[in-house]
Design a protein around this motif. Sequence first.
Motif, PDB file in Angstrom:
ATOM      1  N   ILE A  40       0.734  -1.123  -0.005  1.00  0.00           N
ATOM      2  CA  ILE A  40      -0.106  -0.027  -0.063  1.00  0.00           C
ATOM      3  C   ILE A  40       1.133   1.159   0.145  1.00  0.00           C
ATOM      4  O   ILE A  40       2.188   1.193   0.409  1.00  0.00           O
ATOM      5  N   PRO A  41       0.397   2.419  -0.435  1.00  0.00           N
ATOM      6  CA  PRO A  41       1.250   3.713  -0.395  1.00  0.00           C
ATOM      7  C   PRO A  41       1.468   4.241   0.749  1.00  0.00           C
ATOM      8  O   PRO A  41       0.884   3.978   1.849  1.00  0.00           O
ATOM      9  N   ASP A  42       2.393   4.889   0.871  1.00  0.00           N
ATOM     10  CA  ASP A  42       2.860   5.467   2.058  1.00  0.00           C
ATOM     11  C   ASP A  42       2.138   7.050   2.286  1.00  0.00           C
ATOM     12  O   ASP A  42       2.271   7.738   1.512  1.00  0.00           O
ATOM     13  N   ILE A  43       1.292   6.857   3.189  1.00  0.00           N
ATOM     14  CA  ILE A  43       0.385   8.253   3.212  1.00  0.00           C
ATOM     15  C   ILE A  43       0.764   8.840   4.535  1.00  0.00           C
ATOM     16  O   ILE A  43       0.149  10.045   4.907  1.00  0.00           O
ATOM     17  N   THR A  44       2.120   8.881   4.984  1.00  0.00           N
ATOM     18  CA  THR A  44       2.533   9.648   6.140  1.00  0.00           C
ATOM     19  C   THR A  44       2.260  11.288   5.748  1.00  0.00           C
ATOM     20  O   THR A  44       1.806  11.955   6.947  1.00  0.00           O
ATOM     21  N   TYR A  45       2.569  11.793   4.612  1.00  0.00           N
ATOM     22  CA  TYR A  45       2.262  13.056   4.354  1.00  0.00           C
ATOM     23  C   TYR A  45       1.019  13.657   4.413  1.00  0.00           C
ATOM     24  O   TYR A  45       0.758  14.339   4.904  1.00  0.00           O
ATOM     25  N   LEU A  46      -0.089  12.745   4.109  1.00  0.00           N
ATOM     26  CA  LEU A  46      -1.369  13.132   4.029  1.00  0.00           C
ATOM     27  C   LEU A  46      -1.933  13.039   5.607  1.00  0.00           C
ATOM     28  O   LEU A  46      -2.402  13.888   6.041  1.00  0.00           O
TER      29      LEU A  46
END
Length: 381
Positions: A40-46
């Motif tokens: 799954i994508p890394d969504i830390t920024y979001l």
Amino acid sequence: GGLGEIGKNITVLEYGDDIVIIDCGMGFPEDEMLGIDIVIPDITYLVNNKEKIRGIVITHGHEDHIGSIPYLLRKLDVPIYGTRFSIGLIEKKLLEHQVKTPQLHNVSHGDRVELGCFSVHFIRSNHSIPDASCLAITTPIGVVFHTGDFKIDYTPVGGLPIDLQTIAEYGKKGVLLAMSDSTNVESPGSSMSEGSLTNNFTDIFKKAKKRIVVATFASNVYRIQQIVDAAKIFKRKIVISGRSMVNVVQVATDLGYLTISPELIINVNDINKYKDKELVVISTGSQGEPMAALSRMAASDHRKIELKEGDTVIISASAIPGNEKTINKVINQLYEKNVEVVYDKMQDIHVSGHAKQEDLKLMLTLLQPKFFIPVHGERRH
Ligand SMILES: [Zn+2]
Ligand SMILES: [Zn+2]
């Protein structure tokens, strides 16, 4: 995600205090990722900027575009906008993952959704799943045009051709940035129409003397419709096999994207009440996935469906790169049983859902963007 790789598509546009997310898909593990099922994508920024997020807009309902939504929604509470079939599949997925969100919004082609400073216009396109969209996103500094996964199909099966007029109008007004599906950039010519397959299916059905099994992607509703239509003509009953196939057929039928008269469908438990030439099985496993219905049939490991000499198996899909080995294994096992196997190297029984060179040229000619980013491809694309 989705840049420099095929899979886990997610794109974020940010301007001032607003963020809009395009798609949220899952990726497929590389060979060296042992024991890993999904990526799954890394969504830390979001997560760190969650107060800016105005919504997620969905181009279409394929796993590499919606597959990570349940994981994202566990961390972020954001509204999701998509066309009816995409939202239908997302609803089903969230139910399976036991994730609740009251914020799913149906959008029709032609609609605009206002998300902060972004205005997102959903434009009808063609792909290997119903209800796919291009997105024209008007931002304070110009139009960002995202093609989504697309092809140009003048004779689609169900649905209408891609809305080239609206796309051309955007080109005329000026497009700042185009992001275009580049998956098939290595393939010359134009992508073939779904409608071009109809006669080939009819021919195979005409020749088949015993059972027919067709394996395809569950989400390829138009392909399933073609098989259903052939079954009707040749008076065969239909068995739907494989969990994802059962799920998608149900969503597609409920929402009116698939037309099957109920008396055509039989329960797999009743399969032995019918003669071999009265049956067609529509099944998962076109990629040779070991646990899928077709692989089990090929390995004599399916509890309900047995394949015998003279049966016909149609693999109506092409190999996703990396899956060639497992598909070959299934094909060899089927030949071992003296089953007739029809696959894409032998006869045209599959068309790609992605634009080829001539389609890509047309898209770029219509859009005339100032900047261009190829998406949905590896570095070589
Ligand atoms: Zn797709
Ligand atoms: Zn895709």
